[in-house]
Design a protein around this motif. Structure first.
Motif, PDB file in Angstrom:
ATOM      1  N   VAL A 116     105.481  62.657  37.968  1.00  7.42           N
ATOM      2  CA  VAL A 116     104.946  61.464  38.643  1.00  7.42           C
ATOM      3  C   VAL A 116     105.990  60.914  39.596  1.00  7.42           C
ATOM      4  O   VAL A 116     105.729  60.676  40.782  1.00  7.42           O
ATOM      5  CB  VAL A 116     104.546  60.392  37.605  1.00  7.42           C
ATOM      6  CG1 VAL A 116     104.248  59.079  38.305  1.00  7.42           C
ATOM      7  CG2 VAL A 116     103.353  60.827  36.802  1.00  7.42           C
ATOM      8  N   THR A 122     106.709  63.488  42.686  1.00  5.91           N
ATOM      9  CA  THR A 122     105.668  63.559  43.722  1.00  5.91           C
ATOM     10  C   THR A 122     105.488  62.209  44.404  1.00  5.91           C
ATOM     11  O   THR A 122     105.221  62.147  45.603  1.00  5.91           O
ATOM     12  CB  THR A 122     104.329  64.019  43.134  1.00  5.91           C
ATOM     13  OG1 THR A 122     104.124  63.343  41.904  1.00  5.91           O
ATOM     14  CG2 THR A 122     104.318  65.499  42.912  1.00  5.91           C
ATOM     15  N   PHE A 123     105.695  61.137  43.609  1.00  9.43           N
ATOM     16  CA  PHE A 123     105.629  59.795  44.212  1.00  9.43           C
ATOM     17  C   PHE A 123     106.670  59.681  45.322  1.00  9.43           C
ATOM     18  O   PHE A 123     106.363  59.270  46.447  1.00  9.43           O
ATOM     19  CB  PHE A 123     105.871  58.741  43.128  1.00  9.43           C
ATOM     20  CG  PHE A 123     106.090  57.364  43.649  1.00  9.43           C
ATOM     21  CD1 PHE A 123     105.051  56.638  44.193  1.00  9.43           C
ATOM     22  CD2 PHE A 123     107.349  56.792  43.595  1.00  9.43           C
ATOM     23  CE1 PHE A 123     105.265  55.364  44.670  1.00  9.43           C
ATOM     24  CE2 PHE A 123     107.569  55.523  44.076  1.00  9.43           C
ATOM     25  CZ  PHE A 123     106.525  54.811  44.610  1.00  9.43           C
ATOM     26  N   GLY A 181     100.758  64.841  35.981  1.00  6.21           N
ATOM     27  CA  GLY A 181     101.825  64.023  36.541  1.00  6.21           C
ATOM     28  C   GLY A 181     101.892  64.138  38.044  1.00  6.21           C
ATOM     29  O   GLY A 181     102.030  63.138  38.755  1.00  6.21           O
ATOM     30  N   CYS A 182     101.767  65.375  38.564  1.00  5.03           N
ATOM     31  CA  CYS A 182     101.845  65.588  40.009  1.00  5.03           C
ATOM     32  C   CYS A 182     100.724  64.856  40.728  1.00  5.03           C
ATOM     33  O   CYS A 182     100.947  64.175  41.736  1.00  5.03           O
ATOM     34  CB  CYS A 182     101.778  67.080  40.324  1.00  5.03           C
ATOM     35  SG  CYS A 182     103.315  67.930  39.954  1.00  5.03           S
ATOM     36  N   LEU A 225      98.903  62.339  39.668  1.00  7.00           N
ATOM     37  CA  LEU A 225      99.073  60.885  39.530  1.00  7.00           C
ATOM     38  C   LEU A 225     100.132  60.378  40.509  1.00  7.00           C
ATOM     39  O   LEU A 225      99.945  59.381  41.214  1.00  7.00           O
ATOM     40  CB  LEU A 225      99.484  60.569  38.092  1.00  7.00           C
ATOM     41  CG  LEU A 225      99.016  59.223  37.542  1.00  7.00           C
ATOM     42  CD1 LEU A 225      97.512  59.200  37.449  1.00  7.00           C
ATOM     43  CD2 LEU A 225      99.639  58.985  36.178  1.00  7.00           C
ATOM     44  N   GLY A 226     101.242  61.117  40.558  1.00 10.50           N
ATOM     45  CA  GLY A 226     102.324  60.714  41.457  1.00 10.50           C
ATOM     46  C   GLY A 226     101.896  60.725  42.908  1.00 10.50           C
ATOM     47  O   GLY A 226     102.224  59.824  43.675  1.00 10.50           O
ATOM     48  N   ALA A 227     101.120  61.760  43.291  1.00 11.06           N
ATOM     49  CA  ALA A 227     100.649  61.861  44.670  1.00 11.06           C
ATOM     50  C   ALA A 227      99.752  60.686  45.010  1.00 11.06           C
ATOM     51  O   ALA A 227      99.867  60.071  46.078  1.00 11.06           O
ATOM     52  CB  ALA A 227      99.899  63.175  44.865  1.00 11.06           C
ATOM     53  N   ILE A 251      99.653  57.702  43.574  1.00 11.71           N
ATOM     54  CA  ILE A 251     100.438  56.458  43.673  1.00 11.71           C
ATOM     55  C   ILE A 251     101.244  56.443  44.970  1.00 11.71           C
ATOM     56  O   ILE A 251     101.316  55.448  45.669  1.00 11.71           O
ATOM     57  CB  ILE A 251     101.387  56.321  42.458  1.00 11.71           C
ATOM     58  CG1 ILE A 251     100.566  56.218  41.172  1.00 11.71           C
ATOM     59  CG2 ILE A 251     102.258  55.075  42.599  1.00 11.71           C
ATOM     60  CD1 ILE A 251     101.423  56.230  39.932  1.00 11.71           C
ATOM     61  N   GLY A 252     101.840  57.605  45.305  1.00 11.93           N
ATOM     62  CA  GLY A 252     102.670  57.679  46.507  1.00 11.93           C
ATOM     63  C   GLY A 252     101.882  57.417  47.767  1.00 11.93           C
ATOM     64  O   GLY A 252     102.375  56.795  48.702  1.00 11.93           O
ATOM     65  N   ILE A 253     100.630  57.894  47.801  1.00 11.90           N
ATOM     66  CA  ILE A 253      99.821  57.700  49.009  1.00 11.90           C
ATOM     67  C   ILE A 253      99.419  56.241  49.142  1.00 11.90           C
ATOM     68  O   ILE A 253      99.350  55.694  50.242  1.00 11.90           O
ATOM     69  CB  ILE A 253      98.588  58.633  48.964  1.00 11.90           C
ATOM     70  CG1 ILE A 253      99.018  60.074  49.228  1.00 11.90           C
ATOM     71  CG2 ILE A 253      97.549  58.212  49.985  1.00 11.90           C
ATOM     72  CD1 ILE A 253      97.971  61.098  48.935  1.00 11.90           C
ATOM     73  N   ALA A 275     100.981  53.577  47.744  1.00 15.57           N
ATOM     74  CA  ALA A 275     102.039  52.580  47.566  1.00 15.57           C
ATOM     75  C   ALA A 275     102.411  51.958  48.903  1.00 15.57           C
ATOM     76  O   ALA A 275     102.208  52.557  49.949  1.00 15.57           O
ATOM     77  CB  ALA A 275     103.262  53.255  46.946  1.00 15.57           C
TER      78      ALA A 275
END
Lengths: 240, 137
Positions: free
Chosen positions: A15, A18-19, B9-10, B12-14, B16-18, B20
């Motif tokens: 998380v 990739t974030f 995880g990947c 979810l992270g992507a 959130i990142g997009i 944020a």
């Protein structure tokens, strides 16, 4: 149990990773838009804007004062035929030396730099509009009987100089950039001869410079914004 | 299970990142170097799994420690007007390549072993068939 723990930890890390990657990608994408990067630059810009505003305000005041002067002069010369003649001649003179706005038929010449890919030409200087090109165009327009000329709304007056100033051209000490819009008032058919075969516009087009000429019945040319004053040339006593 | 966790995880992270809020351009260089450090740790983790030396504690401390150290070095470099982040990038990418080589070797060997085994089995079968035929004759 340890496997569950491990997978949770790995998931959380993914998380985070990739974030970070996506956030960075978006930031880099958006940074193409020019944002000022430091505080000092911002301050300088704000100061320039402030001065510009001040200048505009002063300009407005000046305009008001000029209008008032005009009115005063009119009311003063109303009932005096001799003074009225003088007023008319002043107006005429102002029009001719560029101190009043004028309107009339004429042509609009537009000069733009070549759109050619500059990576594969021998001499880039051949493909851009120079001060001398503008000078030649104006010379030809004058020869064809143009009565008032402006370049990007800078009136050409008797003291106007057209100079190369780096990337831009300075006219009346004001910097002017491409595209150059040259407006000229005069007999449109006569002025349009600038576009004749073998003329200067054709010559410019040989170098892929985008030169266009357009006739128009209603052209407004602004007045000269600077000061016209002679401090060395004195009138002769006898001519008065 | 591990694979599932990684994929979730990947994604979810992507997401959130997009969605944020964006960080300012000044800090993006720090984030970039942190991302490179974290990527290096991930490849190192995979390589250690391959070598059967994986330890979650070392992995976690490497993940955060490398990232934070890289950010601090970059900041120090900015203060001293030395591009230290270049050195960090060189080291991290170097290690990434080494780790990738380890992973590659492992899988190539695994596959080649598999194929050679199959070939051997085939050869044995053919030999047996030939032997049977000759016996019959």
């Amino acid at each position: 149990m340890t496997k569950l723990k491990n997978s949770i930890v790995l998931g959380l890390m993914c998380v985070l990773l990739t974030f970070g990657i996506f956030l960075q990608m978006r930031t880099v994408e958006n940074s193409n838009v020019k944002v000022s990067q430091n505080y000092e630059e911002n301050n300088l810009r704000a100061e320039v804007l402030k001065f510009k505003e001040k200048y505009d305000n002063e300009q407005k005041l000046l305009e008001k004062a000029e209008n008032q002067l005009e009115k005063e002069r009119e009311s003063a010369t109303k009932n005096n035929s001799e003074l009225e003649d003088a007023e008319i001649s002043i107006k005429k003179a102002n029009k001719m030396i560029g101190l009043s706005e004028v309107k009339g038929p004429g042509v609009i010449v537009t000069l733009k730099d070549s759109q050619k890919n500059m990576a594969n030409v021998m001499n880039i200087a051949d493909f851009i509009v120079h001060d001398l090109d503008i000078l030649s165009v104006i010379n030809e327009l004058k020869n064809a009987g143009a009565e008032a000329i402006s370049i990007n709304d800078e009136r050409v007056v008797t003291t106007s100089a057209i100079l190369c100033d780096g990337n831009v051209v300075s006219i009346n000490k004001e910097k002017v950039g491409v595209p150059f819009v040259i407006k000229a008032i005069g007999l449109p058919e006569g002025l349009a001869a600038l576009d004749r075969p073998g003329g200067y516009l054709q010559y410019l087009r040989q170098y892929d410079i985008e030169a266009s000429l357009e006739k128009s019945n209603e052209i407004t040319i602004p007045k000269y914004n600077g000061k016209l004053e002679f401090s060395y040339a004195k009138s002769l006593e006898s001519s008065n | 299970m591990v694979l599932l966790a990684i994929i979730i995880g990947c994604v979810l992270g992507a997401i959130i990142g997009i969605n944020a809020p964006m960080i300012s351009y000044t800090y993006s260089s720090y984030l970039a170097i942190a991302v490179i450090a974290a990527l290096d740790t991930v490849f190192g983790g995979i390589a250690s799994v391959v070598n059967k030396k994986f330890d979650i504690k070392i992995f976690i401390t490497g993940f955060f420690g490398n990232a934070i150290l890289a950010i601090l070095l970059t900041m120090l470099g900015e203060k001293l007007n030395v591009d230290i982040y270049l050195a960090a990038i060189v080291v991290f990418v170097w290690r990434m390549f080494i780790n990738l080589a380890i992973i590659r070797r492992y899988y190539v060997e695994k596959w080649s072993n598999k194929f050679s085994k199959k070939d051997k089995e085939k050869n044995v079968e053919e030999d047996e068939e030939i032997a049977k035929k000759t016996n019959q004759n």
